[in-house]
Motif scaffolding. Structure first.
Motif, PDB file in Angstrom:
ATOM      1  N   GLY A 137       0.672  -1.010  -0.050  1.00 40.76           N
ATOM      2  CA  GLY A 137      -0.210   0.144  -0.106  1.00 40.76           C
ATOM      3  C   GLY A 137       0.626   1.198  -0.107  1.00 40.76           C
ATOM      4  N   ALA A 138       2.298   1.386   0.440  1.00 44.47           N
ATOM      5  CA  ALA A 138       2.552   3.123  -0.251  1.00 44.47           C
ATOM      6  C   ALA A 138       2.709   3.673  -1.894  1.00 44.47           C
ATOM      7  CB  ALA A 138       4.597   1.931  -0.167  1.00 44.47           C
ATOM      8  N   ARG A 139       3.096   4.667  -1.178  1.00 46.95           N
ATOM      9  CA  ARG A 139       3.314   5.124  -2.174  1.00 46.95           C
ATOM     10  C   ARG A 139       4.119   5.360  -3.358  1.00 46.95           C
ATOM     11  NH1 ARG A 139      -0.088   7.834   1.464  1.00 46.95           N
ATOM     12  NH2 ARG A 139      -2.211   8.593   0.954  1.00 46.95           N
ATOM     13  N   LEU A 140       4.537   5.307  -4.588  1.00 53.47           N
ATOM     14  CA  LEU A 140       6.061   5.170  -4.709  1.00 53.47           C
ATOM     15  C   LEU A 140       6.453   6.232  -6.015  1.00 53.47           C
ATOM     16  CD1 LEU A 140       7.922   3.032  -5.324  1.00 53.47           C
ATOM     17  CD2 LEU A 140       6.740   1.785  -6.418  1.00 53.47           C
ATOM     18  N   THR A 141       7.617   6.627  -6.135  1.00 56.41           N
ATOM     19  CA  THR A 141       8.446   6.524  -6.236  1.00 56.41           C
ATOM     20  C   THR A 141       9.227   6.409  -7.617  1.00 56.41           C
ATOM     21  OG1 THR A 141       8.057   9.170  -6.018  1.00 56.41           O
ATOM     22  CG2 THR A 141       9.675   8.935  -7.350  1.00 56.41           C
ATOM     23  N   VAL A 142       9.850   5.770  -9.037  1.00 54.37           N
ATOM     24  CA  VAL A 142      10.976   4.963  -9.171  1.00 54.37           C
ATOM     25  C   VAL A 142      11.180   6.402 -10.580  1.00 54.37           C
ATOM     26  CG1 VAL A 142       9.282   3.095  -9.309  1.00 54.37           C
ATOM     27  CG2 VAL A 142       9.236   3.976 -11.232  1.00 54.37           C
ATOM     28  N   VAL A 143      12.675   4.794 -10.387  1.00 56.47           N
ATOM     29  CA  VAL A 143      14.039   5.656 -11.600  1.00 56.47           C
ATOM     30  C   VAL A 143      14.383   4.436 -12.114  1.00 56.47           C
ATOM     31  CG1 VAL A 143      16.178   6.776 -11.885  1.00 56.47           C
ATOM     32  CG2 VAL A 143      14.141   7.655  -9.763  1.00 56.47           C
ATOM     33  N   ALA A 161       2.302   4.294 -14.024  1.00 59.28           N
ATOM     34  CA  ALA A 161       2.347   5.784 -13.638  1.00 59.28           C
ATOM     35  C   ALA A 161       0.863   6.250 -14.245  1.00 59.28           C
ATOM     36  CB  ALA A 161       2.969   5.991 -14.019  1.00 59.28           C
ATOM     37  N   ALA A 162       0.598   5.329 -15.665  1.00 52.21           N
ATOM     38  CA  ALA A 162      -0.861   5.334 -16.648  1.00 52.21           C
ATOM     39  C   ALA A 162      -1.594   4.875 -15.034  1.00 52.21           C
ATOM     40  CB  ALA A 162      -0.287   4.379 -17.484  1.00 52.21           C
ATOM     41  N   LEU A 163      -1.564   3.995 -15.123  1.00 48.23           N
ATOM     42  CA  LEU A 163      -2.604   3.742 -13.479  1.00 48.23           C
ATOM     43  C   LEU A 163      -2.711   4.661 -12.703  1.00 48.23           C
ATOM     44  CD1 LEU A 163      -2.341   0.091 -14.118  1.00 48.23           C
ATOM     45  CD2 LEU A 163      -4.354   1.291 -15.297  1.00 48.23           C
ATOM     46  N   GLY A 164      -2.141   5.608 -12.234  1.00 47.39           N
ATOM     47  CA  GLY A 164      -1.920   6.522 -11.093  1.00 47.39           C
ATOM     48  C   GLY A 164      -0.797   5.650 -10.102  1.00 47.39           C
ATOM     49  N   LEU A 165      -0.003   4.580  -9.700  1.00 43.93           N
ATOM     50  CA  LEU A 165      -0.199   3.711  -8.861  1.00 43.93           C
ATOM     51  C   LEU A 165       1.624   4.198  -8.065  1.00 43.93           C
ATOM     52  CD1 LEU A 165      -0.962   0.921 -10.517  1.00 43.93           C
ATOM     53  CD2 LEU A 165      -2.453   1.993  -8.710  1.00 43.93           C
ATOM     54  N   PRO A 190      -3.661   8.793  -4.246  1.00 42.15           N
ATOM     55  CA  PRO A 190      -3.861   7.685  -2.856  1.00 42.15           C
ATOM     56  C   PRO A 190      -2.964   6.910  -2.533  1.00 42.15           C
ATOM     57  CG  PRO A 190      -5.360   7.797  -5.052  1.00 42.15           C
ATOM     58  CD  PRO A 190      -4.602   9.191  -4.839  1.00 42.15           C
ATOM     59  N   PRO A 191      -2.966   5.751  -1.218  1.00 47.09           N
ATOM     60  CA  PRO A 191      -2.464   4.860  -1.177  1.00 47.09           C
ATOM     61  C   PRO A 191      -2.944   4.221  -2.563  1.00 47.09           C
ATOM     62  CG  PRO A 191      -3.191   5.329   0.808  1.00 47.09           C
ATOM     63  CD  PRO A 191      -3.894   6.326   0.097  1.00 47.09           C
ATOM     64  N   SER A 192      -1.947   3.175  -3.072  1.00 46.26           N
ATOM     65  CA  SER A 192      -1.829   2.052  -4.035  1.00 46.26           C
ATOM     66  C   SER A 192      -3.059   0.939  -3.326  1.00 46.26           C
ATOM     67  CB  SER A 192      -1.154   1.392  -4.142  1.00 46.26           C
ATOM     68  OG  SER A 192      -0.598   0.739  -3.339  1.00 46.26           O
TER      69      SER A 192
END
Length: 217
Positions: A137-143, A161-165, A190-192
């Motif tokens: 359920g974490a909010r996430l930023t990826v590289v 990202a396209a799903l807003g996750l 919002p959380p995943s």
């Protein structure tokens, strides 16, 4: 059978492997597999920075340390988990660079529990890290790590990202400012949610048991 550990509504095997038409009758998408699955509601605090094993995480780690220096929000402490493949000399260099409020760990065998309590996870786009973070359920930023021949992480990040996750940054555009901006955007989401199929482990077990029973009969 060909068991593909993916949610076919997000990434289908055909997206990365062109011969799927000839094998269509054998392909089964099981859902993503994770070690642990939980969306326990509770207060979240802090930032976890990770890059899987850490073999190619050096740039992300350095930028994350610089991002901590310019970060303004009160989000709790930061923890950077370099991973077991990150060298001892490089790890000590990170610790010497780190400002107050960020802990540097070499590795952790309880990352899913850290993801479960973190306000935000920053990582590269590896399968395990992305799935474990989102399944908690974490909010996430990826590289995502990407080369001419290595496109798996970029494709996964693009679809999620396209799903807003999650929010994503291309590695060549990564700097402290762009990372902070992506993290702030992620915190506004919002959380995943439950749109992702994380039942791959149970589904795979079910398929294999069914095959064995069919052989026996």
């Amino acid at each position: 059978l060909i068991l593909c550990h993916s949610d076919e509504t997000i990434v289908h095997l055909n997206d990365t492997f062109p011969e799927t038409q000839a094998l269509a009758d054998r392909i089964v998408h099981t859902g993503y597999t994770v070690k642990a699955f939980s969306r326990t509601a509770g207060e979240r605090s802090g930032v976890i920075v990770a890059a899987g094993g850490g073999r190619v995480g050096g740039k992300l780690f350095g930028v994350a340390i610089e991002a901590k220096r310019i970060w303004k929000q009160d989000i709790g402490s930061w923890t950077l988990v370099a991973g077991p493949l990150y060298g001892d000399v490089a790890l000590e260099r990170l610790r010497n660079q780190a400002p107050k409020g960020i802990e540097i760990l070499g590795a952790s065998n309880v990352l899913p529990s850290l993801y479960r309590s973190a306000a935000l996870v920053v990582s590269q786009g590896g399968y395990n890290t992305v799935c474990e973070a989102l399944s908690q359920g974490a909010r996430l930023t990826v590289v995502p790590y990407s080369t001419e021949k290595e496109t798996e992480q970029s494709l996964r990040a693009e679809r999620f990202a396209a799903l807003g996750l999650l929010t994503s940054i291309e590695e060549e555009k990564l700097n402290a400012t762009s990372l902070v901006e992506a993290m702030q955007r992620a915190l506004l989401r919002p959380p995943s949610d439950t749109r992702i199929d994380f039942g791959g482990a149970a589904r795979t077990t079910q398929i294999l048991r069914q095959l064995v029973m069919e052989r026996r009969t």
